[in-house]
Design an enzyme around this catalytic site. Structure first.
Site, PDB file in Angstrom:
ATOM      1  CB  SER A 113      -7.818   1.257  -3.408  1.00  0.00           C
ATOM      2  OG  SER A 113      -7.612   1.226  -2.014  1.00  0.00           O
ATOM      3  CE  LYS A 138      -4.171   1.480  -0.266  1.00  0.00           C
ATOM      4  NZ  LYS A 138      -4.996   1.114  -1.414  1.00  0.00           N
TER       5      LYS A 138
END
Length: 589
Positions: free
Chosen positions: A388, A195
């Site tokens: 996402s 991430k």
């Protein structure tokens, strides 16, 4: 004192007169715009015409109403743009339009991602099946520009121009050192090894994990890029790789030598070839119709009766309503709810092109998708991004289709809380003091102090919980184990092609194929395709145009392509709550 009151009265009077004048001027401008838009006549396509496609304008997922288009306002160019939806539909219409004899591609670059470029390219390839000609010419061709031009029957390059072909690259701008100098400490709380949306604020270069994922998805996109060009130009993929690796196309002559273009010609010579194809005299102008002006559209199916709704969700996901180019959680949820309750709508195709955003807004949209799926089929079609939060809102659908170069996945979340203590105290000499009634009353509110370890633990717990919910949404929607989702999650970005192998996507397919799949699942033979959200009328568009959007339009006029960096920093400064976003601004060139 008398003079003072006289000046004050004169100032107030002047302000009132100015305000009244500005009011009537604005009413006049709005009236002129409404009149102009409302009375705008459709462009008539002449016989023996050529459709001109020039992609030097912004390409959004769906055409956005711009009431200020073509108006000469101070600081604003009034540049026109066209959505991918209308661009593809107009090329389809031209295929069957007897007045359109061919396409002239004048493409230098493409202001969009590879999936958008591929969709336009596929529409051109489909146009060619009609037997009509497609000629491409440009003074300069970027790699994306050549990718689209390679679909043409004939490709010509200016003898003094250039053609770029040296492999794909992407870069990231990092702010950590600049923030250190300013005295700003960005406190990061995240879940996911990959991430990397937060990396520009905590590092000065990519982490090894991020380099691994970027190499992976960039290589996957490059494979598709080379494969498509290979099929059109009859050059092997290995040959193309060798040409790019050696940077063998440096001069226009090299492009001809290696078979990338048919010949090196000036524009007038290309026009002579097009005139010959049309059978018109040398002195006559070629009847071009710009794709921006071409108004024909293919049939959307039978009027009335059953409908398949194509609901566009593009841009950053934010809480609330949002504006054009954003996915407002409340607005999109309302659109889904209305489509669910509309008995004439038998299936929904959710077209997602989003890097993600607010985790809470994503959850609210997911809920509406899940509820709609229980009533009627929901198929997701992915554009440039569906990562996402963009993947979050897709996970509940019956089926997910993506372009091979779509950037998707990135199943992970993060939070960023800036600490301005050094900036305020040491740089500016500004200090704060607070009074509170409970220990955590000022947690993540006062940004003039660092978080305590206990506060970090509390917030990290919230981030972890949202990640667990995110994984469960994916696991339930895709019928996978949570442990497996975690193994391919961790914030890692995949291409659509890779996501098929990972079971995050059902198959590689375009929007048309998604619509056909929705019709099949709804058991429809005859249906009409309708696009949502509905296009606003001109007056509503004017009234709903935000100050922020006008500001961006004006900045685009001044900064051009560099406005994207301003926009990214603006997004970060306005982020609140836990975010589910793709890593930074991914731009491949």
């Amino acid at each position: 004192m008398k003079a003072f009151f006289k000046y004050v009265l004169a100032t107030i009077t002047g302000i009132l007169i100015f305000s009244v004048l500005m009011f009537f001027i604005m009413i006049g401008i709005i009236g002129a715009m409404v009149s102009s838009v409302g009375s705008k006549s459709e462009t008539v396509t002449p016989s023996n015409a050529v459709l001109l496609i020039n992609l030097d304008h912004a390409i959004t997922e769906k055409t956005e109403p711009n009431p200020f288009e073509n108006l000469d306002l101070p600081g604003y160019s009034g540049a026109r743009s066209l959505g991918l939806n209308d661009m593809v539909s107009r090329i389809k219409a031209a295929k069957d339009d007897g007045n359109i004899k061919g396409i002239y591609l004048n493409v230098s670059g493409v202001n969009a991602g590879f999936p958008t470029a591929k969709a336009i390219r596929e529409a051109i390839l489909d146009f060619k099946t009609s037997g009509k000609f497609v000629v491409a010419f440009s003074d300069v061709m970027s790699q994306k520009g050549y990718y689209i031009n390679s679909a043409a029957d004939e490709i010509y390059l200016n003898p003094q121009g250039s053609l770029d072909f040296r492999g794909l690259a992407t870069s990231v701008m990092f702010f950590k050192e600049a923030m250190d100098k300013l005295g700003i400490d960005m406190q990061i709380l995240k879940v996911g090894t990959y991430k990397s949306a937060v990396e520009p604020f905590m590092m000065n270069s990519m982490s090894e994990a991020n380099k691994e994922q970027v190499n992976s998805y960039l290589g996957s996109i490059y494979d598709t890029f080379l494969s498509d060009i290979s099929a059109s130009k009859k050059l092997s993929v290995d040959s193309l790789r060798g040409i790019a690796n050696g940077y063998l196309i440096r001069e226009p002559e090299d492009a001809k030598k290696y078979g990338f273009v048919n010949n090196l010609l000036y524009k007038d010579e290309v026009f002579a070839k097009i005139r010959a194809k049309l059978g018109i005299e040398e002195k006559k102008d070629i009847p071009y119709v710009s794709i921006l002006d071409y108004t024909n559209k293919p049939s959307s199916g039978e009027a009335g009766g059953d409908r398949i709704a194509v609901l566009y969700a593009y841009g950053e996901i934010i809480d609330g309503e949002g504006m054009d180019g954003q996915i407002g959680g409340d607005k999109l949820s309302r659109e889904l709810r209305q489509l669910r309750l509309d008995d004439k709508v038998k299936a929904v195709v959710l077209r997602v092109n989003s890097p993600g955003g607010s985790a809470l807004a994503s959850e609210n949209i997911w809920r509406e998708v899940d509820l709609t799926k229980k009533v009627k089929p929901v198929i997701v079609s992915m554009g440039d991004y569906a990562a996402s939060g963009g993947y979050y809102i897709s996970a509940a659908a019956d089926s997910i289709f993506a372009d091979p170069t779509t950037l998707t996945g990135s199943i992970g979340v993060f939070g960023m809380i800036p600490n301005f203590q050094k900036l305020f105290n040491e740089k500016l000499g500004v200090h704060f003091d607070a009074v509170k009634t409970a220990k955590f009353a000022d947690m993540d509110v006062d940004m003039d102090r660092p978080l305590t370890e206990e506060e970090k633990t509390i917030i990290q717990g919230g981030v972890n919980k949202i990640y667990q919910v995110f994984m469960k949404r994916v696991a339930d929607g895709r019928k996978l184990d949570v442990a497996y989702v975690d193994s391919i999650g961790q914030g890692r970005v995949w291409t659509g092609k890779q996501a098929v192998d990972l079971k995050l996507v059902d198959r590689v397919a375009n929007l048309d194929e998604a619509i056909k799949a929705a019709a099949k699942k709804a058991k429809l033979d005859n249906y009409r395709v309708s696009e949502y959200p509905r296009m606003k009328d001109p007056f509503s568009s004017i009234l709903s145009t935000s100050k922020e959007k006008i500001k961006i339009w004006m900045l685009e006029d001044e900064l051009g392509d560099y406005v994207k960096y301003y926009s990214e920093l603006k997004k970060v400064s306005k982020q609140s709550g836990i975010q589910a976003r793709i890593p930074y601004l991914v731009e491949i060139y």
